[in-house]
Design a protein around this motif. Structure first.
Motif, PDB file in Angstrom:
ATOM      1  N   ASP A   1       0.782  -1.612  -0.152  1.00 53.09           N
ATOM      2  CA  ASP A   1      -0.082   0.295  -0.197  1.00 53.09           C
ATOM      3  C   ASP A   1       1.080   0.826   0.211  1.00 53.09           C
ATOM      4  N   ASP A   2       1.636   1.470  -1.064  1.00 53.02           N
ATOM      5  CA  ASP A   2       2.802   2.707  -1.271  1.00 53.02           C
ATOM      6  C   ASP A   2       3.049   2.561  -2.913  1.00 53.02           C
ATOM      7  N   PHE A   3       3.929   3.904  -2.913  1.00 52.49           N
ATOM      8  CA  PHE A   3       4.468   4.058  -4.334  1.00 52.49           C
ATOM      9  C   PHE A   3       5.462   2.917  -4.675  1.00 52.49           C
ATOM     10  N   ILE A   4       5.820   2.424  -5.866  1.00 59.72           N
ATOM     11  CA  ILE A   4       6.689   1.917  -6.148  1.00 59.72           C
ATOM     12  C   ILE A   4       7.692   3.040  -6.385  1.00 59.72           C
ATOM     13  N   LYS A   5       8.880   2.860  -6.310  1.00 59.41           N
ATOM     14  CA  LYS A   5      10.653   3.851  -6.462  1.00 59.41           C
ATOM     15  C   LYS A   5      11.159   3.235  -7.649  1.00 59.41           C
ATOM     16  N   ASP A   6      11.846   3.781  -8.401  1.00 59.69           N
ATOM     17  CA  ASP A   6      12.865   3.029  -9.535  1.00 59.69           C
ATOM     18  C   ASP A   6      14.563   3.381  -8.749  1.00 59.69           C
ATOM     19  N   ASN A   7      15.239   2.549  -9.600  1.00 57.35           N
ATOM     20  CA  ASN A   7      16.692   1.859  -8.803  1.00 57.35           C
ATOM     21  C   ASN A   7      16.926   3.508  -8.278  1.00 57.35           C
ATOM     22  N   SER A   8      16.659   4.880  -9.000  1.00 67.10           N
ATOM     23  CA  SER A   8      17.716   5.740  -8.609  1.00 67.10           C
ATOM     24  C   SER A   8      16.689   7.044  -7.639  1.00 67.10           C
ATOM     25  N   GLY A   9      15.026   6.328  -6.778  1.00 62.29           N
ATOM     26  CA  GLY A   9      14.956   6.957  -5.935  1.00 62.29           C
ATOM     27  C   GLY A   9      13.609   7.404  -6.782  1.00 62.29           C
ATOM     28  N   ASP A  10      13.167   7.565  -7.644  1.00 66.05           N
ATOM     29  CA  ASP A  10      12.413   8.148  -8.175  1.00 66.05           C
ATOM     30  C   ASP A  10      11.481   7.779  -8.694  1.00 66.05           C
ATOM     31  N   PHE A  11       9.684   8.077  -7.939  1.00 63.14           N
ATOM     32  CA  PHE A  11       9.032   7.734  -8.374  1.00 63.14           C
ATOM     33  C   PHE A  11       8.777   6.970  -9.972  1.00 63.14           C
ATOM     34  N   LYS A  12       7.921   5.514  -9.962  1.00 65.54           N
ATOM     35  CA  LYS A  12       7.749   5.065 -10.575  1.00 65.54           C
ATOM     36  C   LYS A  12       6.516   5.194 -11.732  1.00 65.54           C
ATOM     37  N   ILE A  13       6.838   5.449 -13.083  1.00 67.53           N
ATOM     38  CA  ILE A  13       5.069   5.454 -13.757  1.00 67.53           C
ATOM     39  C   ILE A  13       4.888   4.927 -14.862  1.00 67.53           C
ATOM     40  N   VAL A  14       3.696   4.607 -14.861  1.00 68.54           N
ATOM     41  CA  VAL A  14       2.444   3.060 -15.233  1.00 68.54           C
ATOM     42  C   VAL A  14       2.007   3.743 -16.344  1.00 68.54           C
ATOM     43  N   GLU A  15       1.565   2.815 -17.045  1.00 70.03           N
ATOM     44  CA  GLU A  15       0.681   3.416 -18.177  1.00 70.03           C
ATOM     45  C   GLU A  15      -0.445   2.392 -18.894  1.00 70.03           C
ATOM     46  N   GLY A  16      -1.218   2.788 -19.437  1.00 71.81           N
ATOM     47  CA  GLY A  16      -2.302   2.292 -19.734  1.00 71.81           C
ATOM     48  C   GLY A  16      -2.980   1.609 -18.778  1.00 71.81           C
ATOM     49  N   LYS A  17      -2.935   0.533 -19.256  1.00 68.64           N
ATOM     50  CA  LYS A  17      -4.181  -0.908 -18.164  1.00 68.64           C
ATOM     51  C   LYS A  17      -3.996  -0.691 -16.333  1.00 68.64           C
ATOM     52  N   GLU A  18      -2.483  -0.270 -16.754  1.00 72.59           N
ATOM     53  CA  GLU A  18      -2.050  -0.456 -15.619  1.00 72.59           C
ATOM     54  C   GLU A  18      -2.366   0.541 -14.244  1.00 72.59           C
ATOM     55  N   ALA A  19      -1.933   1.794 -15.207  1.00 74.96           N
ATOM     56  CA  ALA A  19      -2.653   3.294 -14.599  1.00 74.96           C
ATOM     57  C   ALA A  19      -4.152   2.691 -14.189  1.00 74.96           C
ATOM     58  N   LEU A  20      -5.097   2.621 -14.958  1.00 76.74           N
ATOM     59  CA  LEU A  20      -5.625   2.486 -14.936  1.00 76.74           C
ATOM     60  C   LEU A  20      -6.136   1.819 -13.328  1.00 76.74           C
ATOM     61  N   GLN A  21      -5.953  -0.165 -13.209  1.00 73.86           N
ATOM     62  CA  GLN A  21      -5.675  -0.728 -11.640  1.00 73.86           C
ATOM     63  C   GLN A  21      -4.717   0.337 -10.704  1.00 73.86           C
ATOM     64  N   VAL A  22      -4.312   1.092 -10.771  1.00 76.45           N
ATOM     65  CA  VAL A  22      -4.319   2.123  -9.638  1.00 76.45           C
ATOM     66  C   VAL A  22      -5.252   3.474  -9.645  1.00 76.45           C
ATOM     67  N   TRP A  23      -5.333   3.804 -10.335  1.00 74.22           N
ATOM     68  CA  TRP A  23      -6.448   4.681 -10.177  1.00 74.22           C
ATOM     69  C   TRP A  23      -8.507   4.061  -9.921  1.00 74.22           C
ATOM     70  N   ILE A  24      -8.413   3.096  -9.905  1.00 70.00           N
ATOM     71  CA  ILE A  24      -8.806   2.253  -9.553  1.00 70.00           C
ATOM     72  C   ILE A  24      -9.706   1.623  -8.253  1.00 70.00           C
ATOM     73  N   TYR A  25      -8.052   1.581  -7.449  1.00 66.78           N
ATOM     74  CA  TYR A  25      -8.151   1.119  -6.489  1.00 66.78           C
ATOM     75  C   TYR A  25      -7.593   2.317  -5.518  1.00 66.78           C
ATOM     76  N   HIS A  26      -7.530   3.184  -5.871  1.00 63.68           N
ATOM     77  CA  HIS A  26      -7.430   4.674  -5.304  1.00 63.68           C
ATOM     78  C   HIS A  26      -8.631   4.886  -4.500  1.00 63.68           C
ATOM     79  N   ALA A  27      -9.415   4.977  -5.467  1.00 68.76           N
ATOM     80  CA  ALA A  27     -10.561   5.036  -6.251  1.00 68.76           C
ATOM     81  C   ALA A  27     -11.408   4.199  -5.406  1.00 68.76           C
TER      82      ALA A  27
END
Length: 145
Positions: free
Chosen positions: A37-63
């Protein structure tokens, strides 16, 4: 000189309807670790960005995990009203039906989401278990919470 238009100051319908681009941009969201239940960060410590269906799954979960009207930062269209079912003395069937209605209303405000199918929605004591399939512009997303 004959003019076929009785009202020359009134334009045609196309003069007043703006042209719209019906294509939606690629949906993007910060990646989310559902188990932690937390953000995913990449190796450099920045927040990872997802697109398309995977991004919508995140939106659905939060909604689904946000109570509607509770947070000023969100519009009144965002979130669910599932919390209003707590303490109600409805029958089990009515409670589960209302829960699905609230879920469907919460999700279909997103123009990337086309329909919501209930696989199962069950109250186990005070815990709501949701298994739904959401049809998106990118394909189907299944969410079990």
């Amino acid at each position: 000189m004959a003019d076929n238009n009785f009202f020359p100051f009134i334009g045609t319908e196309s003069d007043y309807i703006p042209e719209t681009n019906n294509e939606l941009p690629l949906y993007r969201e910060f990646a989310w670790d559902f188990a932690k239940d937390d953000f995913i960060k990449d190796n450099s410590g920045d927040f990872k960005i997802v697109e398309g269906k995977e991004a919508l799954q995140v939106w659905i979960y939060h909604a689904l995990h946000t109570n509607r009207y509770e947070h000023e930062i969100f519009s009144w269209d965002y979130g669910t009203e599932l919390i209003t079912l707590v303490g109600q003395r409805f029958t089990k069937g009515l409670t589960e039906s209302e829960a699905f209605r609230y879920i469907k209303e919460a999700l279909l405000v997103n123009e990337y989401l086309l329909s919501v199918k209930k696989n199962s929605i069950v109250f186990d004591g005070d815990v709501l278990h949701i298994d739904i399939t959401v049809k998106t512009v990118y394909g189907e997303v299944r969410l079990v919470v």
